[in-house]
Scaffold this motif. Sequence first.
Motif, mmCIF file in Angstrom:
data_model
loop_
_atom_site.group_PDB
_atom_site.id
_atom_site.type_symbol
_atom_site.label_atom_id
_atom_site.label_comp_id
_atom_site.label_asym_id
_atom_site.label_seq_id
_atom_site.Cartn_x
_atom_site.Cartn_y
_atom_site.Cartn_z
ATOM 1 N N VAL A 21 38.587 -7.921 2.710
ATOM 2 C CA VAL A 21 37.266 -8.305 2.224
ATOM 3 C C VAL A 21 36.281 -7.203 2.593
ATOM 4 C CG1 VAL A 21 35.381 -9.968 2.449
ATOM 5 C CG2 VAL A 21 37.756 -10.762 2.429
ATOM 6 N N HIS A 22 35.370 -6.877 1.669
ATOM 7 C CA HIS A 22 34.340 -5.875 1.924
ATOM 8 C C HIS A 22 32.967 -6.542 1.890
ATOM 9 C CE1 HIS A 22 37.009 -2.329 1.475
ATOM 10 N NE2 HIS A 22 37.684 -3.160 0.694
ATOM 11 N N ILE A 23 32.151 -6.240 2.882
ATOM 12 C CA ILE A 23 30.751 -6.658 2.913
ATOM 13 C C ILE A 23 29.912 -5.382 2.919
ATOM 14 C CG2 ILE A 23 28.958 -7.857 4.215
ATOM 15 C CD1 ILE A 23 31.153 -9.555 5.482
ATOM 16 N N TYR A 24 28.943 -5.295 2.034
ATOM 17 C CA TYR A 24 28.139 -4.081 1.904
ATOM 18 C C TYR A 24 26.749 -4.327 2.494
ATOM 19 C CZ TYR A 24 31.916 -2.695 -1.154
ATOM 20 O OH TYR A 24 33.156 -2.390 -1.642
ATOM 21 N N VAL A 25 26.287 -3.335 3.272
ATOM 22 C CA VAL A 25 24.990 -3.432 3.939
ATOM 23 C C VAL A 25 24.183 -2.183 3.598
ATOM 24 C CG1 VAL A 25 23.786 -3.811 6.123
ATOM 25 C CG2 VAL A 25 26.142 -4.621 5.852
ATOM 26 N N SER A 26 22.954 -2.371 3.155
ATOM 27 C CA SER A 26 22.096 -1.247 2.787
ATOM 28 C C SER A 26 20.687 -1.475 3.307
ATOM 29 C CB SER A 26 22.045 -1.078 1.265
ATOM 30 O OG SER A 26 21.038 -0.148 0.889
ATOM 31 N N LYS A 43 20.907 -6.742 3.739
ATOM 32 C CA LYS A 43 20.006 -5.745 4.322
ATOM 33 C C LYS A 43 20.309 -5.447 5.786
ATOM 34 C CE LYS A 43 15.083 -4.752 5.111
ATOM 35 N NZ LYS A 43 15.130 -3.424 4.456
ATOM 36 N N THR A 44 20.614 -6.486 6.568
ATOM 37 C CA THR A 44 20.702 -6.297 8.019
ATOM 38 C C THR A 44 22.131 -6.424 8.517
ATOM 39 O OG1 THR A 44 20.348 -8.628 8.563
ATOM 40 C CG2 THR A 44 18.387 -7.256 8.274
ATOM 41 N N LEU A 45 22.404 -5.666 9.538
ATOM 42 C CA LEU A 45 23.724 -5.721 10.160
ATOM 43 C C LEU A 45 23.973 -7.073 10.809
ATOM 44 C CD1 LEU A 45 23.868 -2.133 11.629
ATOM 45 C CD2 LEU A 45 25.626 -3.168 10.201
ATOM 46 N N GLN A 46 22.929 -7.685 11.380
ATOM 47 C CA GLN A 46 23.138 -8.977 12.017
ATOM 48 C C GLN A 46 23.555 -10.026 10.993
ATOM 49 O OE1 GLN A 46 22.934 -9.618 15.574
ATOM 50 N NE2 GLN A 46 24.184 -11.249 14.686
ATOM 51 N N HIS A 47 23.010 -9.960 9.790
ATOM 52 C CA HIS A 47 23.427 -10.902 8.752
ATOM 53 C C HIS A 47 24.897 -10.677 8.392
ATOM 54 C CE1 HIS A 47 22.816 -13.838 5.608
ATOM 55 N NE2 HIS A 47 23.360 -13.020 4.715
ATOM 56 N N ALA A 48 25.311 -9.399 8.354
ATOM 57 C CA ALA A 48 26.718 -9.103 8.077
ATOM 58 C C ALA A 48 27.606 -9.658 9.182
ATOM 59 C CB ALA A 48 26.915 -7.596 7.934
ATOM 60 N N VAL A 49 27.158 -9.559 10.439
ATOM 61 C CA VAL A 49 27.927 -10.131 11.552
ATOM 62 C C VAL A 49 28.036 -11.640 11.393
ATOM 63 C CG1 VAL A 49 27.914 -10.538 14.047
ATOM 64 C CG2 VAL A 49 27.367 -8.273 13.156
ATOM 65 N N ASP A 50 26.940 -12.284 11.044
ATOM 66 C CA ASP A 50 26.958 -13.737 10.872
ATOM 67 C C ASP A 50 27.891 -14.157 9.741
ATOM 68 O OD1 ASP A 50 25.102 -13.844 12.910
ATOM 69 O OD2 ASP A 50 23.375 -14.005 11.566
ATOM 70 N N ILE A 67 25.953 1.446 3.887
ATOM 71 C CA ILE A 67 25.514 2.381 2.858
ATOM 72 C C ILE A 67 24.470 3.318 3.444
ATOM 73 C CG2 ILE A 67 24.341 2.523 0.613
ATOM 74 C CD1 ILE A 67 25.710 -0.124 -0.114
ATOM 75 N N LYS A 68 24.418 4.515 2.938
ATOM 76 C CA LYS A 68 23.613 5.625 3.441
ATOM 77 C C LYS A 68 22.201 5.203 3.835
ATOM 78 C CE LYS A 68 22.006 10.245 2.104
ATOM 79 N NZ LYS A 68 22.059 11.306 1.059
ATOM 80 N N GLY A 69 21.756 5.744 4.972
ATOM 81 C CA GLY A 69 20.387 5.517 5.399
ATOM 82 C C GLY A 69 20.284 5.135 6.858
ATOM 83 N N TYR A 70 19.081 4.748 7.256
ATOM 84 C CA TYR A 70 18.784 4.341 8.633
ATOM 85 C C TYR A 70 18.759 2.817 8.704
ATOM 86 C CZ TYR A 70 17.696 9.098 10.047
ATOM 87 O OH TYR A 70 17.793 10.439 10.358
ATOM 88 N N HIS A 71 19.698 2.275 9.468
ATOM 89 C CA HIS A 71 19.793 0.833 9.661
ATOM 90 C C HIS A 71 19.107 0.506 10.995
ATOM 91 C CE1 HIS A 71 22.920 0.049 6.469
ATOM 92 N NE2 HIS A 71 22.997 1.360 6.583
ATOM 93 N N ASP A 72 17.834 0.161 10.931
ATOM 94 C CA ASP A 72 17.054 -0.084 12.140
ATOM 95 C C ASP A 72 17.314 -1.503 12.646
ATOM 96 O OD1 ASP A 72 16.101 2.395 11.575
ATOM 97 O OD2 ASP A 72 14.088 1.736 10.978
ATOM 98 N N LEU A 73 17.709 -1.601 13.912
ATOM 99 C CA LEU A 73 17.967 -2.899 14.531
ATOM 100 C C LEU A 73 16.666 -3.456 15.092
ATOM 101 C CD1 LEU A 73 21.237 -1.992 16.490
ATOM 102 C CD2 LEU A 73 21.077 -3.137 14.265
ATOM 103 N N THR A 74 16.327 -4.667 14.729
ATOM 104 C CA THR A 74 15.139 -5.308 15.293
ATOM 105 C C THR A 74 15.466 -6.105 16.543
ATOM 106 O OG1 THR A 74 15.444 -7.192 13.807
ATOM 107 C CG2 THR A 74 13.999 -5.420 13.049
#
Length: 666
Positions: A21-26, A43-50, A67-74
């Motif tokens: 399974v692939h989950i995409y985060v941008s 959008k968020t890594l935490q949502h992908a974890v959930d 996906i390419k870019g800056y994934h800022d953790l809040t």
Amino acid sequence: MDVSAVLTLLLCLTVVHSATVHIYVSPAGSDTNDGRSTSHPVKTLQHAVDMLGQLGISGNNVFVELIKGYHDLTSTLHFTDSIHGSATFRAYQGQEVHVVGGKRIASDHFRHVTDPQVLHRLPSAAHAHVLEVDLTSEGITDLGQLNKYIYNQKGTAPLEVFINGKPLQLSRWPNQGYANITALPDGLHGKRITYQADGSRDSAWTQEPDPWTYGFWCRGWADATLPVASVDPHTHIITLGDLEYHGVCVSHLGEFIKSVQGGYFRVINMMSELDSPGEYYVDRNSKKLYIWPDTQSQTLSTSDIVYASTLTDCIRIESNVQNLHFEDFTLEACRRYGFSVNNGHHLTFKNLEIKNTGSYGINCEKDCRSVSVLASEIHDTTGGVWISGGDRTTLTSSNNVIRDNHVWDYSRMSANIGDAVRVADGVNTKVIYNHFHHGKYTGVRFFGNDHLIQNNHVHHMCTDTSDCGAIHTNGHWTYRGNLIEKNHIHHVLRNKPGPDVRGVMLDDEFCSALTQQNVFYDNECHLNIGGGRDNVVRYNIFYNATAHSIQVDGRGLDRPEHGVNWQRELQKLPYTTGIWAQKYPELVDILNHNASAPEGSADGPEDFWSPATADFRPHCDAQTWAQAHHIPAPVTVREVGPQVPTGPHYLRGETVHLVNRYMQLT
């Protein structure tokens, strides 16, 4: 149900369980998307974890594609639930991905300082260069606090600032090196120090709201940050806010005196010392940040990327989480750990870049098993990899592996605690084929049993300290079965007063290390056996030591407290029976001997092909001697260090450039 039906059902269940399974985060995605395609990323890594626990995803082999870019953790990316199947977080198709534990500040939000009161506090040379921004307006309210970084104790950085991925330095004096302590008005264990002043600049220090110091107060290996209680610019006396454990000493910087060490420091966290490019200061009263950019123009353009660190730990993995893997991205700007793990099992960190952390890039404490750190770039941290694991009572292996990594400039905030790799305890961690260099203190620090330190390239260690080893350990009689083999260790040279620095340092009665087939050159002292027993040194190349090739002492004979401590540790383990007696027969009757005596230890010509190019194959008389004594051929420089490309794909060219630049320096 017949047998064929059962087999068919089992086959179907197996196929379902092993689905991919692939989950995409941008950064441009939305958490209302399903995340199952590149056109509908979350959008968020935490949502992908959930999402890992959702029906249809849980139990499968999941790839979270960044996906390419800056994934800022809040907030800290937190793994709390068991992963049924496996999960791999990786850059999508090798794209440039940054996971950041900080808040980005737009470069055009910075302004030149115009407030007369602030300009009065700043050095005149800084007036045209220093920029300010209101942190509250940027949504940054937790500024952190300066904490004590004390030798052998991990710390947490306050808010830090990074421009284009490079850390700025908290304002300080001197900008390079240290100031001498010249007198001790209250003696060794007092709080007052007289220092070698620079004119009247310290008169401005009296107006600083939260001044601190950092120094090596009375030991060349024990650094610490201490707050300042007061400054007297007339007598050039600083009163420290806390006592230092070892006391304070008068300095002899610039003199290579072995019997005197420590006694040098710098002041930090003063706006009045924000006087050069690459420095910053946070005014905690006004909540404003002041920086002097170290860009080529010494200002900021719209293309410059500025981050302030906001999270303590960027990624935290709890004990019950297994089968988790991270690959091919940059993790940066964490006030303490990049990855914080307790009792981690079956975890992989591969082809990562981890940088700009206040403590260790990867911190895996307690009983970590089958944890692999592979082919990663770790730099500008305060420690590379901290790991422990395995059961010393049963001598059960941890199966931990630290392999093919490049770790450099890893002691930013503190020297003694920040090792390239610290094997903090346990059994059978393999530290192999790594490149470690430019550390203020130790490269590899290890404790425990049956560890393997092999085929590493280790150089330019102990750059800011004395009484230090590039590969260093100390401890009691039960730390046995460790192998230091086929490493290249060079340019470990003392730059400060105090005892020698060494390539390998078996400190404080460490026992039963086998050190063989290593190449040592251009070190102050190649190898030290500090009073321990049953240490074997054989088949090594020792070339061009500035002081000693091998040091051996009997310190345990003069320090009865060591024997008391080591015997206490001895009694905690079943050293006379079972697997312990089989593996370490020398230990069984150790108390029937003088256990503190350096007994049971053991070890030609110096003709080599080309020491200048690190080719230490025996030549001429040395070759004849080596063949006659069946000495193995020395490991070549190509056989040490990473054997595969390191770091994320997007950085490969830059990584090669950095390695080449450092090799030119050596």
